[in-house]
Write a protein that holds these residues in place. Structure first.
Motif, mmCIF file in Angstrom:
data_model
loop_
_atom_site.group_PDB
_atom_site.id
_atom_site.type_symbol
_atom_site.label_atom_id
_atom_site.label_comp_id
_atom_site.label_asym_id
_atom_site.label_seq_id
_atom_site.Cartn_x
_atom_site.Cartn_y
_atom_site.Cartn_z
ATOM 1 N N ALA A 190 0.854 -1.203 0.000
ATOM 2 C CA ALA A 190 0.000 0.000 0.000
ATOM 3 C C ALA A 190 0.885 1.247 0.000
ATOM 4 N N THR A 191 1.953 1.220 0.788
ATOM 5 C CA THR A 191 2.858 2.365 0.856
ATOM 6 C C THR A 191 3.518 2.602 -0.501
ATOM 7 N N LYS A 192 4.002 1.538 -1.138
ATOM 8 C CA LYS A 192 4.627 1.670 -2.465
ATOM 9 C C LYS A 192 3.623 2.202 -3.479
ATOM 10 N N ALA A 193 2.394 1.683 -3.412
ATOM 11 C CA ALA A 193 1.365 2.129 -4.359
ATOM 12 C C ALA A 193 1.097 3.627 -4.185
ATOM 13 N N ALA A 194 1.128 4.090 -2.929
ATOM 14 C CA ALA A 194 0.860 5.513 -2.667
ATOM 15 C C ALA A 194 2.011 6.388 -3.153
ATOM 16 N N GLU A 195 3.215 5.834 -3.199
ATOM 17 C CA GLU A 195 4.405 6.642 -3.520
ATOM 18 C C GLU A 195 4.748 6.690 -5.007
ATOM 19 N N THR A 196 4.271 5.702 -5.784
ATOM 20 C CA THR A 196 4.793 5.552 -7.148
ATOM 21 C C THR A 196 4.441 6.716 -8.077
ATOM 22 N N ASP A 197 5.376 6.986 -9.009
ATOM 23 C CA ASP A 197 5.135 8.014 -10.041
ATOM 24 C C ASP A 197 4.599 7.363 -11.315
ATOM 25 N N ALA A 198 4.656 6.025 -11.378
ATOM 26 C CA ALA A 198 4.264 5.331 -12.612
ATOM 27 C C ALA A 198 2.789 5.597 -12.930
ATOM 28 N N GLU A 199 2.466 5.617 -14.241
ATOM 29 C CA GLU A 199 1.074 5.859 -14.647
ATOM 30 C C GLU A 199 0.214 4.624 -14.438
ATOM 31 N N ASN A 200 0.831 3.454 -14.639
ATOM 32 C CA ASN A 200 0.101 2.183 -14.552
ATOM 33 C C ASN A 200 0.700 1.316 -13.450
ATOM 34 N N ILE A 201 -0.170 0.793 -12.593
ATOM 35 C CA ILE A 201 0.290 -0.097 -11.516
ATOM 36 C C ILE A 201 -0.235 -1.500 -11.817
ATOM 37 N N VAL A 202 0.671 -2.451 -11.975
ATOM 38 C CA VAL A 202 0.237 -3.847 -12.164
ATOM 39 C C VAL A 202 0.304 -4.490 -10.794
ATOM 40 N N PHE A 203 -0.848 -4.928 -10.285
ATOM 41 C CA PHE A 203 -0.870 -5.460 -8.927
ATOM 42 C C PHE A 203 -1.013 -6.979 -8.937
ATOM 43 N N CYS A 204 0.039 -7.646 -8.499
ATOM 44 C CA CYS A 204 0.041 -9.112 -8.452
ATOM 45 C C CYS A 204 -0.266 -9.530 -7.015
ATOM 46 N N GLY A 205 -1.530 -9.842 -6.797
ATOM 47 C CA GLY A 205 -1.984 -10.195 -5.445
ATOM 48 C C GLY A 205 -3.473 -10.474 -5.542
ATOM 49 N N VAL A 206 -4.176 -10.448 -4.403
ATOM 50 C CA VAL A 206 -5.619 -10.705 -4.440
ATOM 51 C C VAL A 206 -6.405 -9.389 -4.528
ATOM 52 N N ASP A 207 -7.728 -9.535 -4.750
ATOM 53 C CA ASP A 207 -8.605 -8.394 -5.061
ATOM 54 C C ASP A 207 -8.467 -7.199 -4.119
ATOM 55 N N PHE A 208 -8.499 -7.454 -2.793
ATOM 56 C CA PHE A 208 -8.527 -6.301 -1.891
ATOM 57 C C PHE A 208 -7.235 -5.491 -1.968
ATOM 58 N N MET A 209 -6.137 -6.148 -2.314
ATOM 59 C CA MET A 209 -4.846 -5.444 -2.404
ATOM 60 C C MET A 209 -4.834 -4.519 -3.626
ATOM 61 N N ALA A 210 -5.344 -5.030 -4.753
ATOM 62 C CA ALA A 210 -5.421 -4.210 -5.965
ATOM 63 C C ALA A 210 -6.390 -3.037 -5.736
ATOM 64 N N GLU A 211 -7.463 -3.300 -4.992
ATOM 65 C CA GLU A 211 -8.428 -2.223 -4.700
ATOM 66 C C GLU A 211 -7.775 -1.119 -3.859
ATOM 67 N N ILE A 212 -6.931 -1.526 -2.905
ATOM 68 C CA ILE A 212 -6.251 -0.520 -2.070
ATOM 69 C C ILE A 212 -5.398 0.384 -2.959
ATOM 70 N N ALA A 213 -4.669 -0.236 -3.907
ATOM 71 C CA ALA A 213 -3.824 0.556 -4.809
ATOM 72 C C ALA A 213 -4.680 1.556 -5.590
ATOM 73 N N LYS A 214 -5.885 1.152 -5.986
ATOM 74 C CA LYS A 214 -6.779 2.052 -6.736
ATOM 75 C C LYS A 214 -7.316 3.167 -5.830
ATOM 76 N N ILE A 215 -7.705 2.802 -4.602
ATOM 77 C CA ILE A 215 -8.246 3.815 -3.676
ATOM 78 C C ILE A 215 -7.190 4.899 -3.408
ATOM 79 N N LEU A 216 -5.930 4.457 -3.326
ATOM 80 C CA LEU A 216 -4.851 5.412 -3.050
ATOM 81 C C LEU A 216 -4.421 6.179 -4.304
ATOM 82 N N ASN A 217 -4.847 5.678 -5.474
ATOM 83 C CA ASN A 217 -4.484 6.312 -6.757
ATOM 84 C C ASN A 217 -5.706 6.373 -7.670
#
Ligand code: 13P
Ligand code: SF4
Length: 305
Positions: free
Chosen positions: A45-72
């Protein structure tokens, strides 16, 4: 012309798409190997919040990918296999949580991050396996509803003071199947080994542990421990990460502790996802807004292990 390896294709695609690959510690070895960052729920979650990349590929389960979206909310978050869902996160929904909160209007609601975005949106604060007790202790309310992991809630209860904790009856099927016998069998053959256990395990398993830690906490612990051998009471793939970090140490995984959903993401699916920029995580705007507050509150508190 020389044919590109999957790894070379992936590196080129990543650059072309301005993408970062984040992977959980339980991902397949070949997925961990190509990730820019491998970590636990809080670290990711911390890395997802910090990244400058335009696209985040999340390799994990649903709630983890959702967290990355909520933060971005303005970025594209790709979840290469949308069928990779955490069964424990599905054990609580906003409607049934609402029945309990109606009975206890005075209570604070703590949502383990292993929940849907809608459940997070209905909570006061989130927590991960790294900081559950710290988060609960920080609340001003005396009564705390904790969803959905009963084992993690019971473990937090051991160190939290002055709180009336109401625990939801959810479990992680992967961790709950680890028994005290699985651990003690290893202890007989490796009496010097340190026992590391995840707090999603049953209380009887936790009782046998030298350390009870999140997967990130276990990684940090083995790096700095003088121990040479470790019995690892969590999903077995963490041992791939640990052996990569500390090749001179020995790790004993509980082989049956396998999360089938974490294994759904393959290298091929990651490649296709990067190529096509699909499947994208999409959540209702109001749910993202409401879920971001409890998530941010938790992230501001940092790690507890
Ligand atoms: P960690 O945050 O400790 O990696 O745990 C996530 C999880 O899903 C455990 O089953
Ligand atoms: Fe969910 Fe358990 Fe799998 Fe973690 S190991 S993702 S809690 S089912």
């Amino acid at each position: 012309m020389k044919k590109l390896t999957s790894r070379e294709t992936l590196e080129r695609l990543k650059e072309r798409q301005n993408a970062v690959i984040l992977a959980h510690n339980y991902q397949r070895p070949e997925v961990q190997d190509i990730a820019d960052f491998v970590g636990d729920s809080l670290g990711l979650a911390t890395k997802a919040a910090e990244t400058d990349a335009e696209n985040i590929v999340f390799c994990g389960v649903d709630f983890m990918a959702e967290i990355a979206k909520i933060l971005n909310p303005d970025k594209t978050v790709l979840h290469p296999d949308t069928g990779a869902k955490c069964p424990m996160a599905a054990m609580v929904d906003p409607e049934s949580l609402g029945w309990l909160t109606a009975d206890h209007p005075e209570a604070a609601v703590v949502a383990y991050v292993n929940t849907s975005a809608a459940v997070k949106a209905a909570s006061h604060i989130c927590c991960t396996s790294s900081n559950a007790a710290k988060v609960i202790q920080s609340l001003e309310q005396d009564t705390v509803i904790f969803v959905p992991d009963h084992n993690l809630g019971q473990y937090a209860k051991r160190s939290v003071e002055g709180k009336n904790l109401l625990l939801w009856p959810g479990i992680c099927p992967t961790h709950h199947k680890i028994t005290p016998d699985d651990i003690s069998a290893f202890q007989r053959s490796h009496p010097e080994a340190e026992v590391l256990v995840h707090p999603e395990c049953r209380p009887e398993v936790i009782d046998l542990a030298h350390q009870v830690l999140s997967t990130g906490g276990m990684t940090n612990h083995v790096r700095q421990s003088e121990g040479r051998e470790f019995i690892v009471g969590t999903e077995k793939e963490l041992c791939y990460r640990l052996s990569r970090e500390c090749p001179d140490k020995d790790f004993y995984p509980v082989e049956k502790a396998l999360c089938p959903n974490m294994k759904k993401t393959t290298l091929d699916k990651v490649l296709k996802s990067l190529q096509n920029l699909t499947p994208q995580v999409s959540l209702p705007q109001n749910i993202m807004q409401q879920a971001s507050r409890p998530l941010q509150r938790m992230m501001d508190m940092g790690r507890g292990d």
